[in-house]
Design a protein around this motif. Structure first.
Motif, PDB file in Angstrom:
ATOM      1  N   LEU A 297       0.850  -1.107  -0.042  1.00 12.52           N
ATOM      2  CA  LEU A 297      -0.031  -0.089   0.121  1.00 12.52           C
ATOM      3  C   LEU A 297       0.960   1.237   0.032  1.00 12.52           C
ATOM      4  O   LEU A 297       1.781   1.262   0.663  1.00 12.52           O
ATOM      5  CB  LEU A 297      -0.829   0.196   1.223  1.00 12.52           C
ATOM      6  CG  LEU A 297      -2.248  -0.891   1.397  1.00 12.52           C
ATOM      7  CD1 LEU A 297      -2.728  -0.729   2.770  1.00 12.52           C
ATOM      8  CD2 LEU A 297      -3.054  -0.336   0.422  1.00 12.52           C
ATOM      9  N   ASP A 301      -2.677   5.254  -1.812  1.00 10.91           N
ATOM     10  CA  ASP A 301      -3.875   4.187  -1.542  1.00 10.91           C
ATOM     11  C   ASP A 301      -4.648   4.378  -0.750  1.00 10.91           C
ATOM     12  O   ASP A 301      -5.994   4.203  -0.464  1.00 10.91           O
ATOM     13  CB  ASP A 301      -3.294   3.010  -1.682  1.00 10.91           C
ATOM     14  CG  ASP A 301      -2.452   2.634  -2.975  1.00 10.91           C
ATOM     15  OD1 ASP A 301      -2.793   2.875  -3.954  1.00 10.91           O
ATOM     16  OD2 ASP A 301      -1.532   1.770  -3.051  1.00 10.91           O
ATOM     17  N   VAL A 302      -4.109   4.526   0.403  1.00  9.78           N
ATOM     18  CA  VAL A 302      -4.764   4.538   1.655  1.00  9.78           C
ATOM     19  C   VAL A 302      -5.767   5.808   1.878  1.00  9.78           C
ATOM     20  O   VAL A 302      -7.116   5.682   2.211  1.00  9.78           O
ATOM     21  CB  VAL A 302      -3.822   4.528   2.968  1.00  9.78           C
ATOM     22  CG1 VAL A 302      -4.588   4.833   4.339  1.00  9.78           C
ATOM     23  CG2 VAL A 302      -2.875   3.320   2.919  1.00  9.78           C
ATOM     24  N   ASP A 304      -7.154   7.274  -0.814  1.00 11.91           N
ATOM     25  CA  ASP A 304      -8.182   7.062  -1.654  1.00 11.91           C
ATOM     26  C   ASP A 304      -9.270   6.087  -1.078  1.00 11.91           C
ATOM     27  O   ASP A 304     -10.562   6.371  -1.012  1.00 11.91           O
ATOM     28  CB  ASP A 304      -7.733   6.171  -2.985  1.00 11.91           C
ATOM     29  CG  ASP A 304      -6.910   7.225  -3.709  1.00 11.91           C
ATOM     30  OD1 ASP A 304      -6.905   8.635  -3.445  1.00 11.91           O
ATOM     31  OD2 ASP A 304      -6.233   6.825  -4.536  1.00 11.91           O
ATOM     32  N   ARG A 305      -8.828   5.216  -0.158  1.00 10.27           N
ATOM     33  CA  ARG A 305      -9.807   4.188   0.324  1.00 10.27           C
ATOM     34  C   ARG A 305     -10.513   5.029   1.734  1.00 10.27           C
ATOM     35  O   ARG A 305     -11.669   4.787   1.765  1.00 10.27           O
ATOM     36  CB  ARG A 305      -9.241   2.898   0.911  1.00 10.27           C
ATOM     37  CG  ARG A 305      -8.714   2.118  -0.276  1.00 10.27           C
ATOM     38  CD  ARG A 305      -8.036   0.699   0.242  1.00 10.27           C
ATOM     39  NE  ARG A 305      -7.324   0.211  -0.903  1.00 10.27           N
ATOM     40  CZ  ARG A 305      -6.551  -1.042  -0.553  1.00 10.27           C
ATOM     41  NH1 ARG A 305      -6.754  -1.878   0.608  1.00 10.27           N
ATOM     42  NH2 ARG A 305      -5.935  -1.480  -1.481  1.00 10.27           N
ATOM     43  N   LYS A 308     -13.465   7.197   0.467  1.00 11.76           N
ATOM     44  CA  LYS A 308     -14.615   6.238   0.172  1.00 11.76           C
ATOM     45  C   LYS A 308     -15.380   6.203   1.412  1.00 11.76           C
ATOM     46  O   LYS A 308     -16.605   6.019   1.234  1.00 11.76           O
ATOM     47  CB  LYS A 308     -14.359   5.074  -0.488  1.00 11.76           C
ATOM     48  CG  LYS A 308     -14.002   5.213  -1.891  1.00 11.76           C
ATOM     49  CD  LYS A 308     -14.065   3.874  -2.829  1.00 11.76           C
ATOM     50  CE  LYS A 308     -13.192   3.991  -4.094  1.00 11.76           C
ATOM     51  NZ  LYS A 308     -12.030   3.631  -4.323  1.00 11.76           N
ATOM     52  N   MET A 309     -14.663   6.026   2.460  1.00 12.53           N
ATOM     53  CA  MET A 309     -15.361   6.179   3.896  1.00 12.53           C
ATOM     54  C   MET A 309     -15.881   7.523   4.490  1.00 12.53           C
ATOM     55  O   MET A 309     -16.211   7.480   5.588  1.00 12.53           O
ATOM     56  CB  MET A 309     -14.510   5.233   4.793  1.00 12.53           C
ATOM     57  CG  MET A 309     -14.275   3.837   4.347  1.00 12.53           C
ATOM     58  SD  MET A 309     -12.803   3.122   5.023  1.00 12.53           S
ATOM     59  CE  MET A 309     -13.943   2.594   6.401  1.00 12.53           C
ATOM     60  N   GLU A 343      -9.935   0.079   9.631  1.00 11.73           N
ATOM     61  CA  GLU A 343     -10.533  -0.887   8.599  1.00 11.73           C
ATOM     62  C   GLU A 343      -9.790  -0.882   7.347  1.00 11.73           C
ATOM     63  O   GLU A 343      -9.474  -2.040   6.936  1.00 11.73           O
ATOM     64  CB  GLU A 343     -11.811  -0.204   8.191  1.00 11.73           C
ATOM     65  CG  GLU A 343     -12.849  -1.507   7.576  1.00 11.73           C
ATOM     66  CD  GLU A 343     -14.190  -0.791   7.556  1.00 11.73           C
ATOM     67  OE1 GLU A 343     -14.981  -0.188   8.459  1.00 11.73           O
ATOM     68  OE2 GLU A 343     -15.038  -1.063   6.349  1.00 11.73           O
ATOM     69  N   VAL A 344      -9.159   0.201   6.855  1.00  6.78           N
ATOM     70  CA  VAL A 344      -8.457   0.097   5.611  1.00  6.78           C
ATOM     71  C   VAL A 344      -7.062  -0.658   5.780  1.00  6.78           C
ATOM     72  O   VAL A 344      -6.663  -1.368   4.823  1.00  6.78           O
ATOM     73  CB  VAL A 344      -8.072   1.491   5.127  1.00  6.78           C
ATOM     74  CG1 VAL A 344      -7.049   1.640   4.190  1.00  6.78           C
ATOM     75  CG2 VAL A 344      -9.390   2.326   4.679  1.00  6.78           C
TER      76      VAL A 344
END
Ligand code: TLP
Length: 347
Positions: A297, A301-302, A304-305, A308-309, A343-344
């Protein structure tokens, strides 16, 4: 789901009291010096920082630029840190627009410049060399982790500058955070500096604007530079009105932001895959990286994820993050942000 924005304290929205004050502000043409609300804000700022006068400018970047150009002429040199906002993130304005040469010294981990380094960097009177005119410090120091520079350190630099006949500028974009962290008045931290810029539009929640503070004569010069830069505004009282509310009510809230940063850091420190910088947070900024546990990762990336949350964070390097707490981040937001990270990274 409301977005939790931890990218910066620059994202803060004005409070309802600020919006009311903006709607009701008496205004005039500030280029004529006739905006009563701007004039009031400037007097308040000067008084709070213990300086003779102050000037309202559109941004912290323009504040630093106008201040440095008011101290220096073309070919003069400013000594600053290699991690300074003015050096890294102000588009080279001091050299592009002012012809001011910069001498970059290594910032120490605590945001300071070593006194001996400054002493050595001050030029001799030699026609081959630029003239050392100014030292510029930053408090709190953004890239060094939001760390607060102490009054004693600033006094020592101020003393050295006076002995050598050079000026001291302070980029105090977050000076009130430093004051809150150290438990001293902002005027004590500003005292040794000939000029100080501070921002309304960061942790103080003002929508727009910064103030340059200094002597009457210095502010007169900065005023002309502001005009040259196109920063003379007309009915700017609508902005200054929010700034007055910011100065009246927000400095006292900053300790809560610092507390929440510590609370968030404590949660994050327990998540495998994250490695917090030693000592972080010092004020309202958490700096951390991805550890070896976070295989495959990168920080983007982190980020971006997390987005989404509903959580926005700043990726400030391939494996590094900066998270900034502010007035609109409450305890629930801290807990939700930490849960999203968990969570990620674990999910
Ligand atoms: N800093 C911004 C970004 O530009 C990095 C942020 O999100 O922290 N001095 C310091 C120490 C700053 O951190 C900033 C803004 C400025 C000056 C410039 O202020 P503005 O954005 O009002 O021009």
């Amino acid at each position: 789901m409301e977005t939790i924005d931890l990218r910066s304290d620059t994202v803060t929205q004005p409070t309802p009291a600020m919006r009311r004050a903006m709607a009701e502000a008496p205004v005039g043409d500030d280029v004529y010096g006739e905006d009563p609300t701007v004039n009031r804000l400037q007097s308040m700022a000067a008084e709070m920082l213990g300086k003779e006068a102050a000037l309202f400018v559109p941004s912290g970047t323009m504040g630093n630029l106008a201040a440095i150009l008011a101290h220096c002429t073309r070919g003069d040199e400013v000594i600053l840190g290699n991690q300074a906002h003015t050096f890294l993130f102000e588009a080279g304005g001091i050299s592009a627009l002012g012809g001011v040469h910069s001498c970059q010294l290594p910032n120490q981990a605590d945001g300071t410049l070593d006194l001996e380094d400054i002493r050595q960097a001050i030029r001799a009177d030699d026609p081959h060399q630029p003239i050392t005119r100014l030292v510029s410090l930053e408090n709190t120091h953004n890239r060094c982790g939001g760390v607060a520079l102490t009054m004693e350190y600033t006094q020592a630099v101020g003393e050295l500058c006076r002995q050598r006949g050079i000026r001291l500028h302070l980029d105090g974009a977050r000076l009130f955070n430093a004051a809150a962290a150290l438990g001293v008045p902002a005027s004590a931290l500003a005292g040794p500096a000939d000029s100080v810029t501070f921002c309304l539009s960061k942790g103080l929640c003002g929508p727009v604007g910064s103030l340059i503070c200094g002597t009457q004569a210095f502010i007169q010069r900065a005023h002309r530079v502001r005009k040259q830069l196109g920063g003379g505004m007309r009915q700017a009282g609508v902005l200054a009105a929010a700034g007055i509310v910011a100065l009246e009510s927000m400095p006292a809230c900053l300790v809560d932001d610092h507390f929440r940063a510590r609370r968030l850091a404590k949660h994050l420190a327990s998540i495998p895959g994250l490695a917090l910088d030693p000592g972080t947070p010092q004020t309202n900024m958490i700096f951390m990286g991805l550890s070896n546990d976070a295989h495959g990762l990168d920080a983007q990336d982190v980020a971006d994820r997390l987005l989404k949350m509903g959580v926005k964070v700043g990726a400030v390097g391939p494996r590094r993050f900066r998270l900034v707490t502010h007035y609109w981040i409450d305890d629930a937001a801290v807990d939700r942000a930490a849960a999203a990270f968990a969570e990620v990274l674990q999910g």
